[in-house]
Scaffold this active site. Structure first.
Site, PDB file in Angstrom:
ATOM      1  N   ARG A  57     -16.892 -26.270  18.190  1.00  0.00           N
ATOM      2  CA  ARG A  57     -16.580 -24.724  19.046  1.00  0.00           C
ATOM      3  C   ARG A  57     -15.977 -24.367  18.215  1.00  0.00           C
ATOM      4  NH1 ARG A  57     -14.269 -28.041  22.673  1.00  0.00           N
ATOM      5  NH2 ARG A  57     -14.588 -29.755  20.677  1.00  0.00           N
ATOM      6  N   THR A  58     -15.429 -24.401  16.951  1.00  0.00           N
ATOM      7  CA  THR A  58     -15.211 -23.627  15.846  1.00  0.00           C
ATOM      8  C   THR A  58     -16.407 -22.949  14.911  1.00  0.00           C
ATOM      9  OG1 THR A  58     -13.272 -24.591  15.353  1.00  0.00           O
ATOM     10  CG2 THR A  58     -13.761 -22.970  13.897  1.00  0.00           C
ATOM     11  N   LYS A  86     -27.394 -33.176  -3.495  1.00  0.00           N
ATOM     12  CA  LYS A  86     -27.336 -32.977  -4.487  1.00  0.00           C
ATOM     13  C   LYS A  86     -26.469 -33.328  -6.266  1.00  0.00           C
ATOM     14  CE  LYS A  86     -31.842 -30.902  -3.326  1.00  0.00           C
ATOM     15  NZ  LYS A  86     -32.807 -29.886  -3.778  1.00  0.00           N
ATOM     16  N   ARG A 107     -15.658 -24.842   7.035  1.00  0.00           N
ATOM     17  CA  ARG A 107     -15.159 -25.975   7.075  1.00  0.00           C
ATOM     18  C   ARG A 107     -15.649 -27.180   6.122  1.00  0.00           C
ATOM     19  NH1 ARG A 107     -14.449 -28.624  12.724  1.00  0.00           N
ATOM     20  NH2 ARG A 107     -12.766 -26.908  13.256  1.00  0.00           N
ATOM     21  N   HIS A 135      -6.124 -23.920   9.467  1.00  0.00           N
ATOM     22  CA  HIS A 135      -7.140 -23.931  10.419  1.00  0.00           C
ATOM     23  C   HIS A 135      -6.378 -22.729  11.208  1.00  0.00           C
ATOM     24  CE1 HIS A 135     -10.357 -23.984  12.906  1.00  0.00           C
ATOM     25  NE2 HIS A 135     -10.263 -25.334  13.873  1.00  0.00           N
TER      26      HIS A 135
HETATM   27  C1  NCD Z   1     -10.072 -29.412  15.743  1.00  0.00           C
HETATM   28  C2  NCD Z   1      -9.690 -29.346  13.875  1.00  0.00           C
HETATM   29  O1  NCD Z   1     -11.013 -29.201  13.894  1.00  0.00           O
HETATM   30  O2  NCD Z   1      -9.252 -29.527  13.274  1.00  0.00           O
HETATM   31  N1  NCD Z   1     -10.695 -28.994  16.277  1.00  0.00           N
HETATM   32  C3  NCD Z   1     -11.070 -28.123  16.263  1.00  0.00           C
HETATM   33  O3  NCD Z   1     -11.456 -26.485  15.356  1.00  0.00           O
HETATM   34  N2  NCD Z   1     -10.660 -27.168  17.658  1.00  0.00           N
HETATM   35  C4  NCD Z   1      -8.876 -30.045  15.995  1.00  0.00           C
HETATM   36  C5  NCD Z   1      -9.678 -31.749  16.236  1.00  0.00           C
HETATM   37  O4  NCD Z   1     -10.923 -32.018  15.842  1.00  0.00           O
HETATM   38  O5  NCD Z   1      -8.822 -32.578  16.912  1.00  0.00           O
END
Ligand code: NCD
Length: 337
Positions: A57-58, A86, A107, A135
């Site tokens: 989703r992110t 690499k 990320r 986050h």
């Molecule tokens: C979260 C994350 O990646 O920190 N997910 C997200 O981005 N909605 C929470 C998780 O992975 O548990």
């Protein structure tokens, strides 16, 4: 803060007025996110989407948000598909990729890595999660959801009562959410976790410094009895040294409809950053809650698009141009939102 051209790396860079500005802009994005209007304000702009850890989703909502503003998305996912495999440094990757994009969402599994990347980037970088650290866009969408859910109940973020449940040690979403709540007044935070997965002491201290009441517990039922929000989290198994260690905690706190009915006040809102772990060994939020109207998890994911559109519009400084580049949609869109 000045948004135009800024990186978004940590919620600690915001003041309360900044958060309110983001929420005001997010509200203005609704006709576009809900497919009533189309805008081309970012026509020609490119988002570099770099996700070096699993994400649905992110990653997709950052991409959708950018598309909804009329921009295009270039994706890199996983170390194995990138030159980092690499031996390329974050510095070099940042110098290169920031030449190909107007803004980057990233990320990475290492805490601090997105900030290190941003320091070398030629364009704004938005942190989509750096290890167990932060986050920020998730915390913003969580707080935006809290605000909207509580508005209908005559309550506000000031005076909020929230229980955060699960892996509070490695969960970056709850780390960022706690830090963001420090900008508000008189919040009561009930932290429910196994002893070994407690919220880091410095974050508890920050909450107390902000004048908030913090209660730490390892008992679910009593902790969710008098709160406005139950915010459940998954055991972050990827941060443990072994699966066996993660197994010790998985399934420890399970919220289902009968526990909710017995222990929660009516209309307590249920949230989760997702993914919820729906395997039998976990089920921190049971599927039998799916018909509970107070389950806000899919409203959270919808709100994520609005908040990420707002961040792009602010960082690329097009907020006041969005409506000028807009028209009604041509296709059938009823009933989705
Ligand atoms: C979260 C994350 O990646 O920190 N997910 C997200 O981005 N909605 C929470 C998780 O992975 O548990």
């Amino acid at each position: 803060m000045q948004f135009a051209g800024s990186h978004i790396l940590s919620v600690t860079q915001f003041e309360r007025a900044d958060v309110e500005r983001i929420f005001t802009v997010a509200d203005r994005m609704e006709p576009y996110a809900h497919r009533r209007r189309v805008t081309k304000v970012l026509d020609g702009a490119i988002l570099g989407s770099m996700f070096f850890e699993p994400s649905t989703r992110t990653r997709v909502s950052f991409g959708s948000a950018f598309n909804l503003l009329g921009g295009e998305v270039r994706e890199t996912t996983g170390f194995e598909n990138s030159a980092i495999a690499k031996g390329e440094s974050l510095y070099d990757t940042a110098r290169v990729l920031s030449g190909y994009s107007d803004v980057i969402a990233m990320r990475h599994p290492a805490a601090g890595s997105v900030a290190e990347f941003a320091a070398a980037s030629r364009v704004p970088v938005i942190n989509g999660g750096d290890g167990a650290n932060e986050h920020p866009s998730q915390a913003l969408l969580d707080l935006y959801t809290i605000k909207k859910e509580l508005a209908g109940r005559g309550r506000a973020i000031d005076g909020l009562r929230i229980a955060m449940v699960g892996d509070l040690r490695y969960g970056r979403t709850v780390h960022s959410l706690c830090k963001l709540l420090c900008l508000f007044d008189k919040v009561q935070v009930v932290l429910v976790s196994p002893q070994e997965l407690k919220m880091p002491g410095e974050i508890v201290e920050e909450l107390r410094q902000a004048g908030h009441e913090v209660i730490e517990s390892d008992a679910l039922e009593a902790s969710i009895a008098h709160v406005d929000i139950v915010y459940s989290t998954r055991i972050q198994e990827e941060r443990f040294s072994s699966q066996q260690e993660a197994d010790l905690y998985r399934g420890r706190f399970r919220l289902n409809q009968s526990i909710y009915t017995e222990h929660c006040e009516p209309n307590t809102v249920i949230m989760h950053p997702l993914p919820r772990d729906s395997r039998d060994t976990a089920r921190e939020l049971d599927d039998d809650l799916n018909d509970n109207p107070n389950l806000a998890i899919f409203r959270q994911t919808d709100n994520g698009v609005l908040v990420r559109m707002a961040l792009f519009a602010l960082v690329l400084d097009v907020v006041d141009q969005v409506d000028r580049h807009a028209r009604d949609v041509n296709w059938y869109t009823a009933g989705r939102f």
